[in-house]
Design an enzyme around this catalytic site. Sequence first.
Site, PDB file in Angstrom:
ATOM      1  N   CYS A  58      -6.605  -1.365  -4.129  1.00 51.46           N
ATOM      2  CA  CYS A  58      -6.715  -0.156  -4.941  1.00 51.46           C
ATOM      3  C   CYS A  58      -5.630   0.869  -4.573  1.00 51.46           C
ATOM      4  O   CYS A  58      -5.159   0.913  -3.431  1.00 51.46           O
ATOM      5  CB  CYS A  58      -8.069   0.508  -4.716  1.00 51.46           C
ATOM      6  SG  CYS A  58      -9.467  -0.400  -5.370  1.00 51.46           S
ATOM      7  N   GLU A  60      -5.817   4.177  -4.144  1.00 48.57           N
ATOM      8  CA  GLU A  60      -6.150   5.171  -3.108  1.00 48.57           C
ATOM      9  C   GLU A  60      -5.950   4.598  -1.719  1.00 48.57           C
ATOM     10  O   GLU A  60      -5.483   5.275  -0.804  1.00 48.57           O
ATOM     11  CB  GLU A  60      -7.620   5.615  -3.197  1.00 48.57           C
ATOM     12  CG  GLU A  60      -8.085   6.087  -4.539  1.00 48.57           C
ATOM     13  CD  GLU A  60      -8.633   4.969  -5.403  1.00 48.57           C
ATOM     14  OE1 GLU A  60      -7.896   4.005  -5.683  1.00 48.57           O
ATOM     15  OE2 GLU A  60      -9.796   5.071  -5.814  1.00 48.57           O
ATOM     16  N   CYS A  89     -13.768   3.477  -6.403  1.00 45.37           N
ATOM     17  CA  CYS A  89     -14.734   2.423  -6.075  1.00 45.37           C
ATOM     18  C   CYS A  89     -15.383   2.700  -4.712  1.00 45.37           C
ATOM     19  O   CYS A  89     -14.898   3.525  -3.924  1.00 45.37           O
ATOM     20  CB  CYS A  89     -14.062   1.059  -6.085  1.00 45.37           C
ATOM     21  SG  CYS A  89     -13.109   0.693  -4.607  1.00 45.37           S
ATOM     22  N   CYS A  92     -13.132   2.280  -1.605  1.00 45.81           N
ATOM     23  CA  CYS A  92     -12.188   3.394  -1.392  1.00 45.81           C
ATOM     24  C   CYS A  92     -12.915   4.629  -0.863  1.00 45.81           C
ATOM     25  O   CYS A  92     -12.378   5.358  -0.025  1.00 45.81           O
ATOM     26  CB  CYS A  92     -11.443   3.714  -2.678  1.00 45.81           C
ATOM     27  SG  CYS A  92     -10.185   2.478  -3.078  1.00 45.81           S
TER      28      CYS A  92
HETATM   29  N1  THU Z   1      -8.941   0.319  -8.866  1.00 36.76           N
HETATM   30  C1  THU Z   1      -8.289   1.239  -8.084  1.00 36.76           C
HETATM   31  O1  THU Z   1      -7.073   1.165  -7.891  1.00 36.76           O
HETATM   32  N2  THU Z   1      -9.033   2.218  -7.517  1.00 36.76           N
HETATM   33  C2  THU Z   1     -10.382   2.358  -7.678  1.00 36.76           C
HETATM   34  O2  THU Z   1     -11.002   3.161  -7.001  1.00 36.76           O
HETATM   35  C3  THU Z   1     -11.073   1.566  -8.703  1.00 36.76           C
HETATM   36  C4  THU Z   1     -10.375   0.339  -9.112  1.00 36.76           C
HETATM   37  C5  THU Z   1      -8.155  -0.765  -9.465  1.00 36.76           C
HETATM   38  C6  THU Z   1      -8.451  -2.125  -8.927  1.00 36.76           C
HETATM   39  C7  THU Z   1      -8.020  -3.002 -10.074  1.00 36.76           C
HETATM   40  O3  THU Z   1      -6.623  -3.223  -9.954  1.00 36.76           O
HETATM   41  C8  THU Z   1      -8.269  -2.148 -11.312  1.00 36.76           C
HETATM   42  O4  THU Z   1      -8.394  -0.823 -10.852  1.00 36.76           O
HETATM   43  C9  THU Z   1      -9.510  -2.547 -12.087  1.00 36.76           C
HETATM   44  O5  THU Z   1     -10.612  -2.659 -11.261  1.00 36.76           O
END
Ligand code: THU
Length: 135
Positions: A58, A60, A89, A92
């Site tokens: 992710c 963050e 999520c 994170c």
């Molecule tokens: N994702 C993030 O980069 N940060 C989050 O807190 C939620 C999800 C990304 C992971 C994946 O590449 C995409 O968003 C869809 O889940």
Amino acid sequence: MSLTKQEKQSLIDLANVARQRAYVPYSKYPVGSTLRTKTGRVYTGVNVENAAYPQTMCAERVAIFKAVSEGEREFEVITVVTDNGGSPCGGCRQVMAEFGLDTIVLLADGSGKLIKEMTVRELLPEAFTPVDLGK
Ligand code: THU
């Protein structure tokens, strides 16, 4: 710690520019993040996906890991920019909590509009933190 409207917007705008570098061939959901530390430095992050889906990282966490790998551990504010102002999520949230519950979290959408502002404490109530391990 108080942030001006302009400071918030420039961190959001920088995350939105970084977002263009997200590697998202699978989800097509680019995420950009900026993290400002107490030393005043700013680190960016984007999500980096993988054909083996669980290996995705992710945005963050990329920003946080970049900062920590440069010796930074005290954070002021982290932004998360997505198309729709989506929320971080659980994984994170946990990683944010490791480095302080008072860090401010700004969520913005793809137009750069601030959607929500909160602390990590509010984002992850009853967090398990280093304190629970006596640290
Ligand atoms: N994702 C993030 O980069 N940060 C989050 O807190 C939620 C999800 C990304 C992971 C994946 O590449 C995409 O968003 C869809 O889940």
